[in-house]
Design a protein around this motif. Structure first.
Motif, PDB file in Angstrom:
ATOM      1  N   ILE A  57     -30.997  77.251 -89.157  1.00 18.35           N
ATOM      2  CA  ILE A  57     -30.929  78.631 -88.897  1.00 18.35           C
ATOM      3  C   ILE A  57     -31.233  78.398 -87.309  1.00 18.35           C
ATOM      4  O   ILE A  57     -32.131  78.473 -86.726  1.00 18.35           O
ATOM      5  CB  ILE A  57     -32.060  80.314 -89.250  1.00 18.35           C
ATOM      6  CG1 ILE A  57     -32.343  79.328 -90.848  1.00 18.35           C
ATOM      7  CG2 ILE A  57     -31.801  81.641 -89.041  1.00 18.35           C
ATOM      8  CD1 ILE A  57     -32.517  80.868 -91.604  1.00 18.35           C
ATOM      9  N   SER A  58     -29.821  78.853 -86.157  1.00 21.55           N
ATOM     10  CA  SER A  58     -30.305  79.334 -85.257  1.00 21.55           C
ATOM     11  C   SER A  58     -30.683  80.292 -84.451  1.00 21.55           C
ATOM     12  O   SER A  58     -30.545  81.772 -85.057  1.00 21.55           O
ATOM     13  CB  SER A  58     -28.594  78.936 -84.623  1.00 21.55           C
ATOM     14  OG  SER A  58     -28.544  78.502 -82.771  1.00 21.55           O
ATOM     15  N   ALA A  59     -30.451  80.517 -83.147  1.00 26.26           N
ATOM     16  CA  ALA A  59     -30.974  81.243 -82.787  1.00 26.26           C
ATOM     17  C   ALA A  59     -30.502  81.658 -81.399  1.00 26.26           C
ATOM     18  O   ALA A  59     -30.645  82.869 -80.614  1.00 26.26           O
ATOM     19  CB  ALA A  59     -32.108  81.348 -81.699  1.00 26.26           C
ATOM     20  N   LEU A 106     -38.250  82.378 -85.370  1.00 27.26           N
ATOM     21  CA  LEU A 106     -38.774  82.689 -87.230  1.00 27.26           C
ATOM     22  C   LEU A 106     -39.777  82.512 -87.453  1.00 27.26           C
ATOM     23  O   LEU A 106     -39.566  83.311 -88.952  1.00 27.26           O
ATOM     24  CB  LEU A 106     -37.746  82.702 -87.748  1.00 27.26           C
ATOM     25  CG  LEU A 106     -35.614  82.897 -87.557  1.00 27.26           C
ATOM     26  CD1 LEU A 106     -34.700  82.312 -87.488  1.00 27.26           C
ATOM     27  CD2 LEU A 106     -35.632  84.489 -87.571  1.00 27.26           C
ATOM     28  N   SER A 111     -33.697  75.529 -81.017  1.00 18.58           N
ATOM     29  CA  SER A 111     -32.766  75.775 -82.053  1.00 18.58           C
ATOM     30  C   SER A 111     -31.637  74.331 -81.032  1.00 18.58           C
ATOM     31  O   SER A 111     -30.601  73.473 -81.780  1.00 18.58           O
ATOM     32  CB  SER A 111     -31.736  76.390 -81.558  1.00 18.58           C
ATOM     33  OG  SER A 111     -32.068  77.549 -81.858  1.00 18.58           O
ATOM     34  N   TYR A 122     -28.242  85.700 -84.742  1.00 18.11           N
ATOM     35  CA  TYR A 122     -29.053  84.336 -85.526  1.00 18.11           C
ATOM     36  C   TYR A 122     -28.108  83.973 -86.732  1.00 18.11           C
ATOM     37  O   TYR A 122     -28.074  84.251 -88.207  1.00 18.11           O
ATOM     38  CB  TYR A 122     -30.153  84.471 -85.877  1.00 18.11           C
ATOM     39  CG  TYR A 122     -31.842  84.267 -85.448  1.00 18.11           C
ATOM     40  CD1 TYR A 122     -32.637  83.613 -84.795  1.00 18.11           C
ATOM     41  CD2 TYR A 122     -31.783  85.645 -84.178  1.00 18.11           C
ATOM     42  CE1 TYR A 122     -34.375  84.190 -84.067  1.00 18.11           C
ATOM     43  CE2 TYR A 122     -32.985  86.080 -83.432  1.00 18.11           C
ATOM     44  CZ  TYR A 122     -33.768  84.947 -83.400  1.00 18.11           C
ATOM     45  OH  TYR A 122     -34.935  85.583 -82.252  1.00 18.11           O
ATOM     46  N   ALA A 137     -34.770  78.808 -85.983  1.00 14.83           N
ATOM     47  CA  ALA A 137     -34.997  78.897 -84.717  1.00 14.83           C
ATOM     48  C   ALA A 137     -37.378  78.808 -84.491  1.00 14.83           C
ATOM     49  O   ALA A 137     -37.817  79.654 -85.489  1.00 14.83           O
ATOM     50  CB  ALA A 137     -34.982  80.026 -83.657  1.00 14.83           C
TER      51      ALA A 137
END
Length: 271
Positions: free
Chosen positions: A89-91, A46, A72, A229, A43
């Motif tokens: 890695i997603s928000a 980050l 994301s 996250y 995301a």
């Protein structure tokens, strides 16, 4: 004389030597042809912190990590289209769930990594505090003819959180026509930093890395879903070091870096 007979001119001789060297190099490199650095798709919020974490990991292990940042939603779609990512890695939880339902992550590797907060920002030159509460949130009056920037509410996580908060506070219907629907949280941040929008809704961590904006209010925690996250290995990961880097992301050394940028431990989830 034997060289001259075998190679009638100097150019032919040099070409033959180069070809032999390349052949030897190719043979030596062949065993490692399929090895590559870990690629992380993460995301946009980050960016600064994860770049520092990756450098710390490289100093500790000597292994390099490639990083790619975007919303994301955009990254999940790229992975669905077989982008060669090793870690996602997603928000938010939704886009990780999106990949999980399509068997595009390794379920046993999934972990909630970090948390964040939702804030209201304004250009530093004109920033003044604003109360944010149900029945007491003068955003519409303050906006006037200007705009409010945040992520696209139908797909970008920060936009989804923003819509939830504005709906909870009872102002969504009136504010929606004034939205600048950015492609990522960093794009929304830039609109405000450049003075192209009077206010923006972003994560606290993003506001802290841009000297052109100032936080003018923090949204109540109960006005939007907890910001989480999640991180996981992709189903198609081939990098030999991917699992080790994912483990490092969950280490105290990595969290010390994330905390410096304003991230919090991941909130507990229900169920």
């Amino acid at each position: 004389m034997k060289i001259s007979a075998a190679f009638p001119n100097r150019r032919t001789f040099l070409a033959a030597v180069l070809a032999a060297a390349l052949t030897a190099f190719g043979a030596a490199a062949a065993p490692d042809a399929h090895a590559r650095n870990t690629l992380v798709m993460a995301a946009a919020s980050l960016k600064d912190s994860l770049e520092e974490v990756a450098k710390l990991y490289e100093r500790k292990t000597g292994n390099k990590v490639g990083l790619s940042f975007a919303a994301s939603s955009a990254l999940a779609k790229q992975i669905e289209q077989q982008a060669p990512a090793d870690i996602f890695i997603s928000a938010d939880l939704d886009w990780m769930d999106y990949l999980a339902k399509r068997d595009l992550i390794r379920p046993d590797s999934r972990a909630n990594l970090l948390g964040n907060r939702l804030v209201l920002i304004a250009p530093k030159a004109v920033a003044s505090p604003m109360t944010i509460g149900k029945g007491d949130f003068p955003i519409l009056q303050r906006l006037g003819e200007s705009r409010l920037a945040t992520g696209e509410p139908n797909s970008v996580p920060v936009g989804r959180y923003a819509k939830a908060a504005l709906t909870h506070l009872g102002v969504w219907d009136n504010v929606e026509p004034k939205l600048v629907r950015a492609e990522s949280v960093r794009s929304a941040l830039a609109f405000v930093s450049r003075g192209e929008a009077l206010y923006g809704i972003v994560y606290e961590t993003d506001a802290k890395v841009d000297k052109g904006v100032e936080i003018v209010g923090t949204f109540p925690d109960d006005s939007y879903p907890a910001i989480i996250y999640p991180a996981a290995l992709t189903a198609g990961s081939k990098a030999p070091d991917a699992a080790a880097f994912l483990a490092f992301l969950k280490s105290p050394d990595a969290f010390d870096v994330f905390r410096k940028y304003g991230f919090t431990p991941a909130p507990a989830t229900q169920g």
